[in-house]
Motif scaffolding. Structure first.
Motif, PDB file in Angstrom:
ATOM      1  N   ALA A 260       0.831  -1.202   0.000  1.00 28.18           N
ATOM      2  CA  ALA A 260       0.000   0.000   0.000  1.00 28.18           C
ATOM      3  C   ALA A 260       0.867   1.253   0.000  1.00 28.18           C
ATOM      4  O   ALA A 260       0.583   2.230  -0.714  1.00 28.18           O
ATOM      5  CB  ALA A 260      -0.926  -0.011   1.214  1.00 28.18           C
ATOM      6  N   ALA A 261       1.942   1.237   0.770  1.00 31.11           N
ATOM      7  CA  ALA A 261       2.833   2.394   0.831  1.00 31.11           C
ATOM      8  C   ALA A 261       3.496   2.653  -0.517  1.00 31.11           C
ATOM      9  O   ALA A 261       3.741   3.804  -0.894  1.00 31.11           O
ATOM     10  CB  ALA A 261       3.886   2.177   1.911  1.00 31.11           C
ATOM     11  N   ALA A 262       3.783   1.588  -1.253  1.00 29.08           N
ATOM     12  CA  ALA A 262       4.451   1.752  -2.550  1.00 29.08           C
ATOM     13  C   ALA A 262       3.572   2.520  -3.536  1.00 29.08           C
ATOM     14  O   ALA A 262       4.071   3.327  -4.331  1.00 29.08           O
ATOM     15  CB  ALA A 262       4.822   0.386  -3.122  1.00 29.08           C
ATOM     16  N   TRP A 263       2.278   2.289  -3.514  1.00 30.14           N
ATOM     17  CA  TRP A 263       1.373   2.960  -4.449  1.00 30.14           C
ATOM     18  C   TRP A 263       0.885   4.305  -3.921  1.00 30.14           C
ATOM     19  O   TRP A 263       0.333   5.108  -4.691  1.00 30.14           O
ATOM     20  CB  TRP A 263       0.162   2.074  -4.743  1.00 30.14           C
ATOM     21  N   ASN A 264       1.079   4.560  -2.648  1.00 27.52           N
ATOM     22  CA  ASN A 264       0.545   5.770  -2.031  1.00 27.52           C
ATOM     23  C   ASN A 264       1.076   7.035  -2.710  1.00 27.52           C
ATOM     24  O   ASN A 264       2.285   7.204  -2.880  1.00 27.52           O
ATOM     25  CB  ASN A 264       0.910   5.806  -0.543  1.00 27.52           C
ATOM     26  N   GLY A 265       0.172   7.904  -3.112  1.00 24.57           N
ATOM     27  CA  GLY A 265       0.556   9.185  -3.697  1.00 24.57           C
ATOM     28  C   GLY A 265       0.839   9.149  -5.181  1.00 24.57           C
ATOM     29  O   GLY A 265       1.095  10.194  -5.781  1.00 24.57           O
ATOM     30  N   LEU A 266       0.809   7.959  -5.789  1.00 28.67           N
ATOM     31  CA  LEU A 266       1.088   7.849  -7.218  1.00 28.67           C
ATOM     32  C   LEU A 266      -0.204   7.728  -8.021  1.00 28.67           C
ATOM     33  O   LEU A 266      -1.182   7.129  -7.566  1.00 28.67           O
ATOM     34  CB  LEU A 266       1.953   6.619  -7.504  1.00 28.67           C
TER      35      LEU A 266
END
Length: 399
Positions: free
Chosen positions: A41-47
């Protein structure tokens, strides 16, 4: 294990402890606990996932589907151990079914399955790969490692537009090069791919000038390997010197330096001059005001054991981040011994808590593994900025 160590010795940059094993397990399903893991989830956050394109993806096969795919027969002959071992690792990393008639199709099916498990909108750029050619532009099959026809990758992109886009590979010495370039642009190619030392291309050769002028007119970028090349046979590492790219840069071509030239050394000027690391030469070009608008680097393969020394600098150089493009170099991140997660932790570039989920990801979805790993890299609290991953706008073609 002994055989694995011997095999790993044929691949530059291996983690010779083999702490993660030798071969990819090629598991099919992402377990619920891993799918819901906070790291993903953190990897996709904000993208914006629709802008997240993997800009460096190779295609592999033996042509058993009538595709025209080819690799040098030496790669199946055990008395050529380097090529034999490399092929074995590529096949394993891409989870190919070697049953006769299934090699080409199983490669594509596995790649598509991985794309479908990424966030909606994610794409990969599939690379064609032209023959090595002589000075007259005649193909040299005996000096080539592999061949991926442009027609094949274009067809995959047309058949699967929700997941694939394509990049042509056109040798500038081919007498038909300019016509091929026009045709590729008309069919929607997003860029041109070269590997100079493997294809016998000198980017500093005046014979390339007409090709460069056509690239500028078509507003098509050139993705070209720089630095040493260890995966395929070569015509001389001097062809990978980043400074040889000044000619297309001076012509106005948008140049993407694959791997940020993160391997080997190059002469500062002629072959009698002093040497610097190719990455330092790449850095000189990046810091040259003349090339601020048209020089870029891709960060594919930088986490491999033989390249990871550049990661800290790339993270720290925030002023470069709007000119860095993420790519996986698929299927290479699936070659288990190439990337040591433990070493990245030891170098304080990766949090130890990420190692276990990343190891599990690698056996299931190589694209997701590479993406999450790059998003998790950090140096003194600095990560790669969003533009490094939101690469689709760079490859938009003019209407």
């Amino acid at each position: 294990m002994g055989a694995g160590i011997a095999a790993c010795g044929q691949l530059a940059g291996c983690d010779l402890s083999l702490r993660d094993g030798v071969f990819n397990a090629c598991l099919a399903e992402l377990p619920a606990d891993l799918s819901a893991h906070p790291l993903l989830a953190a990897a996709w956050n904000g993208l914006d996932a629709g802008k997240v394109w993997d800009t460096h993806c190779h295609v592999f096969g033996n042509g058993d589907s009538g595709s025209g795919l080819w690799f040098n027969p030496r790669m199946e002959q055990i008395w050529y151990p380097r090529g034999y071992v490399q092929r074995a690792f590529y096949v394993n990393a891409s989870c190919v079914d070697e049953t006769p008639g299934k090699v080409d199709t199983s490669f594509v099916e596995r790649l598509l399955a991985q794309c479908r498990r990424m966030a909606p909108g994610f794409h990969v750029l599939l690379f064609g790969f032209d023959w090595a050619r002589d000075e007259a532009g005649v193909p040299l099959a005996d000096r080539s490692t592999l061949y991926v026809p442009d027609d094949y990758v274009a067809g995959l992109a047309f058949s699967h537009p929700a997941h694939f886009a394509w990049v042509a590979s056109i040798h500038p010495y081919d007498p038909r090069a300019l016509d091929r370039l026009d045709a590729a642009a008309a069919r929607g190619a997003r860029a041109i791919k070269w590997l100079p030392s493997a294809q016998n291309i000198d980017p500093a050769d005046a014979r390339c000038d007409r090709f460069y002028a056509k690239l500028v007119a078509l507003r098509m970028p050139l993705i070209t390997h720089a630095g040493d090349e260890r995966a395929v046979h070569g015509f001389g590492e001097h062809l990978g010197n980043p400074l040889r790219l000044r000619r297309p840069l001076d012509a106005g071509v948008r140049v993407v330096v694959a791997h940020c030239a993160s391997l080997g050394d190059g002469h500062i000027d002629d072959l009698r001059s002093a040497k610097l690391s190719n990455f330092e030469l790449f850095g000189q070009l990046m810091d040259d005001a003349r090339y601020r608008a048209n020089l870029f680097g891709d960060i594919s393969a930088i986490t491999q054991g033989n390249r990871m020394g550049v990661v800290a600098t790339l993270l720290e150089r925030r002023d470069w981040h709007d000119r860095l493009l993420n790519g996986s170099d698929y299927p290479l991140p699936g070659v288990v011994p190439l990337i040591s997660l433990k070493a990245l932790v030891d170098w304080q570039l990766l949090d130890a808590s990420t190692v276990e989920p990343l190891r599990r990801l690698r056996d299931i979805n190589v694209l997701l593994y590479d993406f999450v790993l790059k998003r998790s890299l950090t140096k003194d609290g600095q990560n790669f900025a969003k533009p490094v991953f939101e690469t689709a706008p760079f490859f938009r073609r003019p209407a």
